[in-house]
Design a protein around this motif. Structure first.
Motif, PDB file in Angstrom:
ATOM      1  N   TRP A 259      12.937   0.113  10.219  1.00 57.80           N
ATOM      2  CA  TRP A 259      12.780  -0.336   8.840  1.00 57.80           C
ATOM      3  C   TRP A 259      12.270  -1.770   8.816  1.00 57.80           C
ATOM      4  O   TRP A 259      12.659  -2.593   9.647  1.00 57.80           O
TER       5      TRP A 259
ATOM      6  N   THR B 166      12.016  -5.077   6.318  1.00 55.75           N
ATOM      7  CA  THR B 166      12.635  -5.628   5.116  1.00 55.75           C
ATOM      8  C   THR B 166      11.720  -6.665   4.473  1.00 55.75           C
ATOM      9  O   THR B 166      11.290  -7.621   5.124  1.00 55.75           O
TER      10      THR B 166
ATOM     11  N   ASP C 277      10.942  -8.687   0.424  1.00 56.88           N
ATOM     12  CA  ASP C 277      11.443  -8.926  -0.930  1.00 56.88           C
ATOM     13  C   ASP C 277      10.844  -7.940  -1.926  1.00 56.88           C
ATOM     14  O   ASP C 277      11.508  -7.544  -2.883  1.00 56.88           O
TER      15      ASP C 277
ATOM     16  N   ARG D 264       8.430   0.952   6.672  1.00 55.42           N
ATOM     17  CA  ARG D 264       8.848   1.068   8.071  1.00 55.42           C
ATOM     18  C   ARG D 264       7.638   1.217   8.974  1.00 55.42           C
ATOM     19  O   ARG D 264       6.545   1.592   8.545  1.00 55.42           O
TER      20      ARG D 264
ATOM     21  N   ASP E  35       6.058 -12.167   1.621  1.00 54.67           N
ATOM     22  CA  ASP E  35       5.792 -10.837   2.159  1.00 54.67           C
ATOM     23  C   ASP E  35       4.361 -10.740   2.680  1.00 54.67           C
ATOM     24  O   ASP E  35       4.114 -10.203   3.764  1.00 54.67           O
TER      25      ASP E  35
ATOM     26  N   ARG F 221      15.932   5.772   0.629  1.00 59.55           N
ATOM     27  CA  ARG F 221      15.407   4.627  -0.105  1.00 59.55           C
ATOM     28  C   ARG F 221      14.997   4.960  -1.545  1.00 59.55           C
ATOM     29  O   ARG F 221      14.465   4.092  -2.244  1.00 59.55           O
TER      30      ARG F 221
END
Length: 252
Positions: A9, A11, A13, A19, A50, A179
């Motif tokens: 995965w 991560t 914001d 993934r 990001d 998710r």
């Protein structure tokens, strides 16, 4: 089947369903190379941080956007496009006139939708696999709206062609089920709408049996995903290139 470890995965914001497919096992030994193929939902929520991580640490150099033109108009092309990353528009759904193929009455209706991607937009499906294979360096992001159906089909074809065992392909597809609630919370927060009822959220969770049935039909009708890709234009050289691109030589 190898356990799908949490560290695949990613991560961010602005993403809930991102993934790396790297680390999945290959038939005969080895693993999928990390940092080559990432799968996500749509990218309009990315923050500047990001974008910096995707283009810097993760080396993203191209995006395969599988959404319809209508979705692009409503939600935009996303911050990676604005940052200068090459975006290939490869819609899997016609803007109008879509028809679903007939399937056995006991088969989940979503299987017909997945077959329709292949029937309606075969050129775009093959082009997606071809573009994953064509990069010499850097990562590809594949996305649609939620990162589960259109993205799931393209990634399943690419992984199958690369030699990932069927059960691992199906398990990776189904992983997005965890998710879906987070996706809905992100969408409803942005729109100001209330969260849908739990049963409505559950209706959108990908189910392993759907992908298993879809790939099983490709086995019956085309001698598998590779047979379908070859019949629709993927060359042996391109297939070899895909396998080389996704194979992690250091994992042997």
């Amino acid at each position: 089947m190898t356990d799908l470890v949490p560290d695949r995965w990613l991560t961010f914001d602005g993403l809930a369903n991102a993934r790396d497919v790297g680390g999945l096992p290959l038939t005969g030994g080895g693993r999928v190379r990390p940092g080559v193929l990432l799968r996500t939902e749509s990218l309009e929520g990315l923050t500047p941080g990001d974008v910096a991580r995707l283009t810097g640490d993760l080396g993203v150099v191209q995006v395969l956007d599988l959404r319809k033109d209508e979705e692009l108009l409503v939600h935009g092309a996303g911050a990676l496009h604005a940052a200068g990353v090459t975006v290939h528009r490869l819609s899997f759904i016609p803007e109008s006139g879509r028809g679903l193929p007939e399937i056995d009455g006991d088969t989940d209706p979503m299987v017909a939708h997945y077959l329709a991607y292949l029937g309606d937009r075969s050129d775009n499906v093959v082009d997606g696999v071809r573009r994953i294979a064509a990069l010499d360096d850097g990562a590809t992001v594949v996305h649609c709206a939620a990162g589960k159906d259109r993205t799931g089909v393209l990634v399943a074809l690419a992984l199958s062609a690369a030699g990932v065992p069927r059960d691992e392909v199906v398990a990776d597809y189904a992983l997005s089920a965890s998710r879906i609630e987070a996706l809905f919370r992100r969408w409803t927060t942005a729109s100001g709408d209330p969260m849908p009822a739990a049963e409505e959220v559950d209706r959108h969770r990908p189910r392993a049996k759907v992908m298993d049935a879809f790939l099983g039909l490709l086995d019956e009708r085309y001698d598998g995903p590779v047979g379908w890709l070859r019949e629709h234009g993927l060359t042996d050289d391109e297939l070899a290139r895909l396998r080389s691109r996704l194979r992690d030589e250091d994992a042997f």
